[in-house]
Every structure is written in structure tokens, then in C-alpha cells.
Enzyme design. Structure first.
Site, PDB file in Angstrom:
ATOM      1  N   HIS A 194     -16.518  29.021 -28.181  1.00 48.62           N
ATOM      2  CA  HIS A 194     -15.249  27.988 -28.009  1.00 48.62           C
ATOM      3  C   HIS A 194     -14.547  28.916 -26.408  1.00 48.62           C
ATOM      4  CE1 HIS A 194     -13.481  30.837 -30.722  1.00 48.62           C
ATOM      5  NE2 HIS A 194     -12.203  30.415 -30.318  1.00 48.62           N
ATOM      6  N   HIS A 234     -11.721  30.513 -25.840  1.00 42.93           N
ATOM      7  CA  HIS A 234     -10.866  31.919 -25.577  1.00 42.93           C
ATOM      8  C   HIS A 234     -11.434  32.286 -24.494  1.00 42.93           C
ATOM      9  CE1 HIS A 234      -8.140  29.110 -28.887  1.00 42.93           C
ATOM     10  NE2 HIS A 234      -8.117  29.252 -28.014  1.00 42.93           N
ATOM     11  N   ASP A 245     -10.951  35.283 -25.906  1.00 40.08           N
ATOM     12  CA  ASP A 245     -11.751  36.985 -25.944  1.00 40.08           C
ATOM     13  C   ASP A 245     -12.958  36.713 -26.550  1.00 40.08           C
ATOM     14  OD1 ASP A 245     -11.015  34.676 -28.042  1.00 40.08           O
ATOM     15  OD2 ASP A 245     -11.001  36.445 -30.079  1.00 40.08           O
ATOM     16  N   HIS A 246     -13.872  35.393 -26.294  1.00 37.88           N
ATOM     17  CA  HIS A 246     -15.258  34.412 -26.566  1.00 37.88           C
ATOM     18  C   HIS A 246     -15.623  34.159 -25.296  1.00 37.88           C
ATOM     19  CE1 HIS A 246     -14.454  34.424 -31.296  1.00 37.88           C
ATOM     20  NE2 HIS A 246     -13.114  34.293 -30.486  1.00 37.88           N
ATOM     21  N   HIS A 250     -10.393  24.973 -35.519  1.00 41.62           N
ATOM     22  CA  HIS A 250      -9.414  25.771 -34.127  1.00 41.62           C
ATOM     23  C   HIS A 250      -9.724  25.565 -32.351  1.00 41.62           C
ATOM     24  CE1 HIS A 250      -9.071  30.683 -33.438  1.00 41.62           C
ATOM     25  NE2 HIS A 250     -10.010  30.261 -32.209  1.00 41.62           N
ATOM     26  N   ASP A 292     -14.445  31.447 -34.335  1.00 43.89           N
ATOM     27  CA  ASP A 292     -13.597  31.303 -34.670  1.00 43.89           C
ATOM     28  C   ASP A 292     -13.088  30.427 -35.797  1.00 43.89           C
ATOM     29  OD1 ASP A 292     -12.879  33.911 -33.874  1.00 43.89           O
ATOM     30  OD2 ASP A 292     -11.202  32.917 -31.972  1.00 43.89           O
ATOM     31  N   HIS A 305     -14.396  37.950 -35.295  1.00 43.68           N
ATOM     32  CA  HIS A 305     -13.566  39.123 -36.001  1.00 43.68           C
ATOM     33  C   HIS A 305     -13.535  39.273 -37.069  1.00 43.68           C
ATOM     34  CE1 HIS A 305     -10.692  37.634 -32.503  1.00 43.68           C
ATOM     35  NE2 HIS A 305     -11.021  36.848 -32.903  1.00 43.68           N
TER      36      HIS A 305
END
Ligand code: ZN
Ligand code: FE
Length: 277
Positions: A71, A73, A75-76, A129, A150, A188
Site C-alpha cells: 500500500h 504509505h 513507511d512502506h 487501511h 498493515d 509492524h
């Protein structure tokens, strides 16, 4: 550790080996980035940061052959551009999650033959998400793997930034339907804080108590609690258990669910409760 700033083209790849391993690469405060490799070639899942990936590739003598994204975001995907400077590789990712770097867009039911590896993955749409979020499933008997970003976490699930409770509940039900021995590679390390919530909403769950003991011991020595597996999640994760009588009773007692509320209402109430827990 230094890494070459020059771009490494991917020439003809050596023949794929059959034994695959997964490296856990911690990043940021609590992210896990995943490297799937055969000892020579490697695919990375959700590289939010390039530096720890480049260090791990170098330390293990691995050549990057593919990038897989779940996805949009940061942090990915934050490390993708830098990784592509080092190796020009295909970028697999969701068709509908707004990621410009994706060269091979994917959606429900499609299959990926991961370049450089003897690895086939199938794709599930798991909106909630984010709206376009996908998950990757390895269906090889004896080596069932799930890379779910996530969506599903150890004893928890992702926040609903874009989707509805109904969408997320359906996505989680899809993941819960995977074989019990499917390893859950989520993105995570949230397990202990999720377990505190799980204990509050389902105090009578014996499997949950055992998981709390086990995972607390793991974190006490700084070991990851991830991957878990689908059987453990079905037995302990409240977001896969929203219709269990004990959980429904807790939701009703807390004034968060009207008696007789349906499965989606129970899931929505759990997710909202966790947001403020
Ligand atoms: Zn995310
Ligand atoms: Fe994340």
C-alpha cells in the site's frame, strides 16, 4: 557500511534455487521490512527505508531482483526510489493505491512469478487501511506465507484510514480463511500493545493468556513476535473474533455495541475502542 552509488543493472539472472528464506529487517520505530531470498537473489516487501535493506543485501551477499508493495504509505514505499538507483528491478504493487513507482500493477486473483526466485505469490485485495491495499499469499504446501502490510497485525489490525469497517472486516475474513499454518508477515511490531487490548476485551481467553506470556518473553529479549500464523490469530486476535460471545459481551457492557448488533457493528465498535484504548 557503504554502498555503491552507481546503478547496478540486472543482467541475465542465475537459475532460481528452490529453498527460500525470509529475513526480518527492522526499520524506523516498529516497522518490519521483509527480504525473501534464496541465498543469491532477493525480493523486498514494503521497503519503507532503503538503507537497512541495502545493508542487509550486502551483508548476506544478495542481489535485489524485485520489489513488492502492499500500500501507498511512506513507511512502506519510502525506500523504493533509492533501491531503484541501485538495481533497476520490477516494482509490483496495488493497481489502485496511487503508487507511481509501480511497474506491475496487481489486484485480486492475479499471480506473480517473482523475478529471480522460485516464488509464486497470489494477490488478494484487502481494502480498509487504504482502499487499494493488497496482500501477497504463498500457497506452496508446507510453506504458506502471507505478506499483509498493515491489514492484519499480531493480535490486531490496521487503522481504517480510508476504508469502511465493512470493507476491513471482509478483508480480515479473507485472511482468516487462509490455511492455519500460514505465516503472517505483517509490517509492524505492535503485538504487545494489541495484546493488552485483546486481554481487556476477552479476559477469559486461555490461548490469549498463553500468547501474552510467550510474546512478552520474546519482546523481553528483543525478538520479533512476527511472523505469527493464522491459527494463532484466529485464537487470540479480537478483530478476527468480533462475534465471539465473550467479546460481544464486553462491547455491550462497555456501552460500545447495542445488544443484537451484527458482525460489522461489533468489528466497528472494537476498532473504535482500540483507537482510544
Ligand atoms: Zn500503512
Ligand atoms: Fe505501516
Amino acid at each position: 557500511m557503504t554502498s555503491s552509488p552507481t546503478s547496478t543493472p540486472t543482467p541475465s539472472l542465475p537459475p532460481a534455487r528452490t529453498d527460500l528464506s525470509v529475513l526480518t529487517v527492522p526499520a524506523f520505530k516498529d516497522n518490519y521490512l521483509w527480504i525473501i531470498h534464496d541465498g543469491a537473489n532477493a525480493a523486498v516487501v514494503d521497503p519503507g527505508d532503503a538503507e537497512p535493506i541495502l545493508q542487509a543485501l550486502q551483508a548476506h551477499g544478495l542481489a535485489l531482483t524485485a520489489i513488492l508493495l502492499t500500500h501507498h504509505h511512506a513507511d512502506h514505499i519510502g525506500g523504493v526510489a533509492r533501491l531503484l538507483e541501485h538495481a533497476s528491478v520490477p516494482v509490483f504493487g496495488p493497481r489502485n493505491d496511487g503508487i507511481d513507482a509501480v511497474t506491475h500493477p496487481l489486484g485480486e486473483g492475479e499471480r506473480v512469478s517473482v523475478p529471480g526466485l522460485d516464488l509464486a505469490l497470489s494477490v488478494l485485495d484487502v481494502p480498509g487501511h487504504t482502499l487499494g491495499h493488497i496482500a501477497y499469499v504463498r500457497e506452496t504446501p508446507g510453506a504458506h506465507w502471507l505478506f499483509c502490510g498493515d491489514t492484519l497485525f499480531g493480535a490486531g489490525c490496521g487503522r481504517l484510514f480510508e476504508g469502511t469497517p465493512a470493507q476491513m472486516a471482509a478483508s480480515l475474513a479473507k485472511l482468516a480463511a487462509l490455511p492455519d499454518d500460514t505465516l503472517v508477515y505483517c509490517a509492524h511490531e505492535y503485538t504487545l500493545s494489541n495484546l493488552r487490548f485483546a486481554e481487556a476485551v476477552e479476559p477469559g481467553n486461555v490461548a490469549l493468556k498463553m500468547r501474552v506470556e510467550n510474546d512478552s518473553r520474546m519482546r523481553g529479549t528483543n525478538l520479533p513476535t512476527v511472523p505469527s500464523n493464522i491459527a494463532i490469530e484466529k485464537a487470540t486476535n479480537p478483530f478476527l473474533r468480533a462475534t465471539e460471545p465473550g467479546i460481544v459481551a464486553s462491547l455491550v457492557a462497555a456501552g460500545r455495541l447495542a445488544p443484537g448488533g451484527d458482525a460489522v457493528a461489533a468489528f466497528a465498535a472494537l476498532r473504535e475502542w482500540k483507537n482510544v484504548f
